[in-house]
Design an enzyme around this catalytic site. Structure first.
Site, short mmCIF file in Angstrom:
data_model
loop_
_atom_site.label_atom_id
_atom_site.label_comp_id
_atom_site.label_asym_id
_atom_site.label_seq_id
_atom_site.Cartn_x
_atom_site.Cartn_y
_atom_site.Cartn_z
N ILE A 58 1.27 -0.99 -0.21
CA ILE A 58 -0.02 0.03 0.19
C ILE A 58 1.55 1.00 0.47
O ILE A 58 2.05 1.55 1.17
CB ILE A 58 -0.93 0.61 1.18
CG1 ILE A 58 -1.96 -1.37 1.59
CG2 ILE A 58 -1.68 1.11 0.95
CD1 ILE A 58 -2.80 -1.52 2.39
N ASN A 69 1.34 4.03 1.08
CA ASN A 69 0.92 4.90 2.14
C ASN A 69 1.56 4.43 3.44
O ASN A 69 1.71 4.86 4.39
CB ASN A 69 -0.26 5.58 2.44
CG ASN A 69 -1.02 4.90 2.79
OD1 ASN A 69 -1.22 3.60 2.52
ND2 ASN A 69 -2.30 5.56 3.54
N CYS A 70 2.29 3.28 3.71
CA CYS A 70 2.78 2.48 4.75
C CYS A 70 4.14 2.40 4.82
O CYS A 70 4.83 2.73 3.40
CB CYS A 70 2.72 0.52 4.09
SG CYS A 70 3.62 -0.61 5.20
N ASP A 71 4.65 3.32 5.68
CA ASP A 71 5.94 3.81 5.98
C ASP A 71 7.24 1.83 5.61
O ASP A 71 7.62 2.68 4.68
CB ASP A 71 6.15 3.57 7.40
CG ASP A 71 4.99 4.91 7.99
OD1 ASP A 71 4.89 6.33 6.98
OD2 ASP A 71 5.22 5.85 9.08
N LYS A 108 6.95 2.89 1.82
CA LYS A 108 8.00 3.74 1.50
C LYS A 108 9.14 3.54 1.43
O LYS A 108 10.31 3.39 0.35
CB LYS A 108 7.74 4.79 2.46
CG LYS A 108 5.69 5.44 1.77
CD LYS A 108 5.47 6.28 2.47
CE LYS A 108 4.52 7.32 2.50
NZ LYS A 108 4.22 7.88 4.01
#
Length: 115
Positions: A7, A9-11, A14
């Site tokens: 996903i 926006n998952c840290d 990223k």
């Protein structure tokens, strides 16, 4: 070709994407939410890694499941649940040819993607 599933926006996703880019490793990003998932694909992952490896029991999504759903999880039922709720899948999940692994760890990735 390497495919990184997750996903956007998952840290952790990223960090993984940044790591791949810093190491000049070409990959394709597949966002669970935007691009969707096929149950057959999830079943394949489970057959290769075991369902308990693929399922993220620490996620907010898992905590929101009913007790009945949690108690009835098994190899036969989990693929449907993961397909319907892809945020239950540990991230990132990476396919590198026939190899498949989950999570991000700098040292592990250095050995996996050794140049």
């Amino acid at each position: 070709m390497i495919t990184l599933y997750g996903i956007k926006n998952c840290d952790t996703v990223k960090k993984a994407r940044k790591w791949l880019e810093q190491h000049n490793i070409n990959y394709r990003f597949h966002d669970f939410r935007e691009d969707g998932l096929q149950q057959s694909q999830v079943e394949d992952w489970i057959s290769k890694l075991d369902w308990e490896t693929v399922l993220n029991k620490r996620s907010t999504s898992f905590r929101q499941l009913s007790d009945e759903q949690k108690n009835n999880l098994n190899a036969d039922t989990v693929a449907g649940l993961l397909t319907e709720n892809p945020t239950l899948i540990k991230r990132p999940l990476v396919e590198n040819g026939t190899a498949l692994f989950v999570g991000f760890n700098d040292k592990q990735w250095q050995s996996i993607f050794a140049e």
